[in-house]
Design a protein around this motif. Sequence first.
Motif, PDB file in Angstrom:
ATOM      1  N   VAL A   1       0.841  -1.199   0.000  1.00  0.00           N
ATOM      2  CA  VAL A   1       0.000   0.000   0.000  1.00  0.00           C
ATOM      3  C   VAL A   1       0.876   1.250   0.000  1.00  0.00           C
ATOM      4  N   ARG A   2       1.922   1.214   0.818  1.00  0.00           N
ATOM      5  CA  ARG A   2       2.861   2.349   0.890  1.00  0.00           C
ATOM      6  C   ARG A   2       3.472   2.609  -0.481  1.00  0.00           C
ATOM      7  N   THR A   3       3.949   1.561  -1.135  1.00  0.00           N
ATOM      8  CA  THR A   3       4.565   1.693  -2.453  1.00  0.00           C
ATOM      9  C   THR A   3       3.557   2.195  -3.480  1.00  0.00           C
ATOM     10  N   ALA A   4       2.336   1.657  -3.429  1.00  0.00           N
ATOM     11  CA  ALA A   4       1.293   2.095  -4.376  1.00  0.00           C
ATOM     12  C   ALA A   4       0.993   3.581  -4.190  1.00  0.00           C
ATOM     13  N   PHE A   5       0.922   4.014  -2.940  1.00  0.00           N
ATOM     14  CA  PHE A   5       0.661   5.426  -2.670  1.00  0.00           C
ATOM     15  C   PHE A   5       1.801   6.291  -3.199  1.00  0.00           C
ATOM     16  N   LEU A   6       3.039   5.931  -2.894  1.00  0.00           N
ATOM     17  CA  LEU A   6       4.185   6.735  -3.311  1.00  0.00           C
ATOM     18  C   LEU A   6       4.313   6.798  -4.833  1.00  0.00           C
ATOM     19  N   GLU A   7       4.060   5.696  -5.512  1.00  0.00           N
ATOM     20  CA  GLU A   7       4.105   5.691  -6.975  1.00  0.00           C
ATOM     21  C   GLU A   7       3.011   6.579  -7.554  1.00  0.00           C
ATOM     22  N   ALA A   8       1.814   6.487  -6.988  1.00  0.00           N
ATOM     23  CA  ALA A   8       0.710   7.324  -7.464  1.00  0.00           C
ATOM     24  C   ALA A   8       0.981   8.793  -7.164  1.00  0.00           C
ATOM     25  N   LEU A   9       1.569   9.085  -6.016  1.00  0.00           N
ATOM     26  CA  LEU A   9       1.888  10.469  -5.667  1.00  0.00           C
ATOM     27  C   LEU A   9       2.912  11.045  -6.643  1.00  0.00           C
ATOM     28  N   ALA A  10       3.914  10.253  -7.016  1.00  0.00           N
ATOM     29  CA  ALA A  10       4.925  10.710  -7.976  1.00  0.00           C
ATOM     30  C   ALA A  10       4.296  10.958  -9.348  1.00  0.00           C
ATOM     31  N   ASP A  11       3.309  10.158  -9.714  1.00  0.00           N
ATOM     32  CA  ASP A  11       2.641  10.313 -11.011  1.00  0.00           C
ATOM     33  C   ASP A  11       1.627  11.447 -11.011  1.00  0.00           C
ATOM     34  N   LEU A  12       0.863  11.563  -9.931  1.00  0.00           N
ATOM     35  CA  LEU A  12      -0.279  12.475  -9.896  1.00  0.00           C
ATOM     36  C   LEU A  12       0.001  13.804  -9.203  1.00  0.00           C
ATOM     37  N   GLY A  13       0.874  13.794  -8.214  1.00  0.00           N
ATOM     38  CA  GLY A  13       1.187  15.010  -7.476  1.00  0.00           C
ATOM     39  C   GLY A  13       0.068  15.483  -6.573  1.00  0.00           C
ATOM     40  N   GLN A  14      -0.897  14.629  -6.284  1.00  0.00           N
ATOM     41  CA  GLN A  14      -2.037  14.989  -5.435  1.00  0.00           C
ATOM     42  C   GLN A  14      -2.239  13.908  -4.380  1.00  0.00           C
TER      43      GLN A  14
ATOM     44  N   ALA B   1      -3.709  10.127  -4.965  1.00  0.00           N
ATOM     45  CA  ALA B   1      -2.760   9.032  -4.722  1.00  0.00           C
ATOM     46  C   ALA B   1      -3.289   8.082  -3.657  1.00  0.00           C
ATOM     47  N   ALA B   2      -3.901   8.637  -2.601  1.00  0.00           N
ATOM     48  CA  ALA B   2      -4.484   7.789  -1.555  1.00  0.00           C
ATOM     49  C   ALA B   2      -5.611   6.940  -2.142  1.00  0.00           C
ATOM     50  N   ARG B   3      -6.442   7.561  -2.965  1.00  0.00           N
ATOM     51  CA  ARG B   3      -7.543   6.835  -3.610  1.00  0.00           C
ATOM     52  C   ARG B   3      -6.987   5.698  -4.464  1.00  0.00           C
ATOM     53  N   ALA B   4      -5.924   5.981  -5.227  1.00  0.00           N
ATOM     54  CA  ALA B   4      -5.321   4.958  -6.080  1.00  0.00           C
ATOM     55  C   ALA B   4      -4.743   3.806  -5.259  1.00  0.00           C
ATOM     56  N   ALA B   5      -4.255   4.112  -4.061  1.00  0.00           N
ATOM     57  CA  ALA B   5      -3.688   3.067  -3.195  1.00  0.00           C
ATOM     58  C   ALA B   5      -4.754   2.380  -2.350  1.00  0.00           C
ATOM     59  N   GLY B   6      -5.968   2.920  -2.366  1.00  0.00           N
ATOM     60  CA  GLY B   6      -7.064   2.298  -1.618  1.00  0.00           C
ATOM     61  C   GLY B   6      -7.079   2.645  -0.147  1.00  0.00           C
ATOM     62  N   VAL B   7      -6.515   3.800   0.224  1.00  0.00           N
ATOM     63  CA  VAL B   7      -6.532   4.236   1.612  1.00  0.00           C
ATOM     64  C   VAL B   7      -7.043   5.666   1.684  1.00  0.00           C
ATOM     65  N   SER B   8      -7.371   6.097   2.875  1.00  0.00           N
ATOM     66  CA  SER B   8      -7.872   7.451   3.044  1.00  0.00           C
ATOM     67  C   SER B   8      -6.706   8.430   3.123  1.00  0.00           C
ATOM     68  N   PRO B   9      -6.914   9.677   2.722  1.00  0.00           N
ATOM     69  CA  PRO B   9      -5.867  10.689   2.870  1.00  0.00           C
ATOM     70  C   PRO B   9      -5.449  10.856   4.331  1.00  0.00           C
TER      71      PRO B   9
ATOM     72  N   PRO C   1       9.366   8.779   9.874  1.00  0.00           N
ATOM     73  CA  PRO C   1      10.240   9.733   9.163  1.00  0.00           C
ATOM     74  C   PRO C   1      10.713   9.210   7.793  1.00  0.00           C
ATOM     75  N   GLU C   2      10.913   7.902   7.674  1.00  0.00           N
ATOM     76  CA  GLU C   2      11.338   7.348   6.382  1.00  0.00           C
ATOM     77  C   GLU C   2      10.246   7.518   5.336  1.00  0.00           C
ATOM     78  N   PHE C   3       8.996   7.325   5.746  1.00  0.00           N
ATOM     79  CA  PHE C   3       7.879   7.511   4.832  1.00  0.00           C
ATOM     80  C   PHE C   3       7.741   8.986   4.466  1.00  0.00           C
ATOM     81  N   ALA C   4       7.945   9.866   5.434  1.00  0.00           N
ATOM     82  CA  ALA C   4       7.889  11.310   5.168  1.00  0.00           C
ATOM     83  C   ALA C   4       8.936  11.699   4.134  1.00  0.00           C
ATOM     84  N   LYS C   5      10.135  11.128   4.245  1.00  0.00           N
ATOM     85  CA  LYS C   5      11.196  11.419   3.282  1.00  0.00           C
ATOM     86  C   LYS C   5      10.830  10.888   1.896  1.00  0.00           C
ATOM     87  N   ALA C   6      10.308   9.672   1.836  1.00  0.00           N
ATOM     88  CA  ALA C   6       9.899   9.085   0.559  1.00  0.00           C
ATOM     89  C   ALA C   6       8.752   9.895  -0.057  1.00  0.00           C
ATOM     90  N   TRP C   7       7.841  10.395   0.776  1.00  0.00           N
ATOM     91  CA  TRP C   7       6.721  11.240   0.334  1.00  0.00           C
ATOM     92  C   TRP C   7       7.278  12.489  -0.344  1.00  0.00           C
TER      93      TRP C   7
END
Length: 188
Positions: free
Chosen positions: A36-49, A53-61, A72-78
């Motif tokens: 889910v984390r990877t799906a969100f980060l990939e969608a965020l890189a593609d969409l910038g929103q 990106a949360a919707r694409a990963a199937g989780v809530s914002p 903190p590692e997720f924040a950096k990847a974000w």
Amino acid sequence: MEPEDLKPEATSSAPEETPAPLASPRQPVRLWTSRVRTAFLEALADLGQVRAAARAAGVSPQRVYRERQKCPEFAKAWKEAMDLALDALEETLLDRAMNGVEKQVYYGGKSCGSVRQYSDALAMFLLRARRPETYGRAATGEAQAAPSATGEKPGDRSEGRDDPIALIEARLRMLAACGAGGPGTQDG
């Protein structure tokens, strides 16, 4: 049963019976996994929103914001994913500013050709962002920056190294003193 109830969950074969209070009614509740984390980060890189990106990963914002606060590692990847999205946007805007956009021309409700339109405002925005020392506020005649909290004026030497507006003002004063004002300047 609604057609949405028949959709299979991506993480399990049976849907959860009680959704989490922060999840939207149309969004499945999912566990926070590396997938889910990877799906969100990939969608965020593609969409910038974040929401998209949360919707694409199937989780809530709200879920991704909570995870960003906790890890903190997720924040950096974000941040890195958002930087990729902004780089792509910048490339697109630069292309549009330099090459324009083809627009259809209509007459009497029918297309009769096209014209290439350019955006001076977009070009100026990009120039200000990339070369503030040349195309900043002072160069365009906009209002000057307010004095700093330390009482320094925008043209003070200590602030001038970091303040592109002060650099432009100093350069303009130097050019005016040398008589290199260019077209439209008054002599005398």
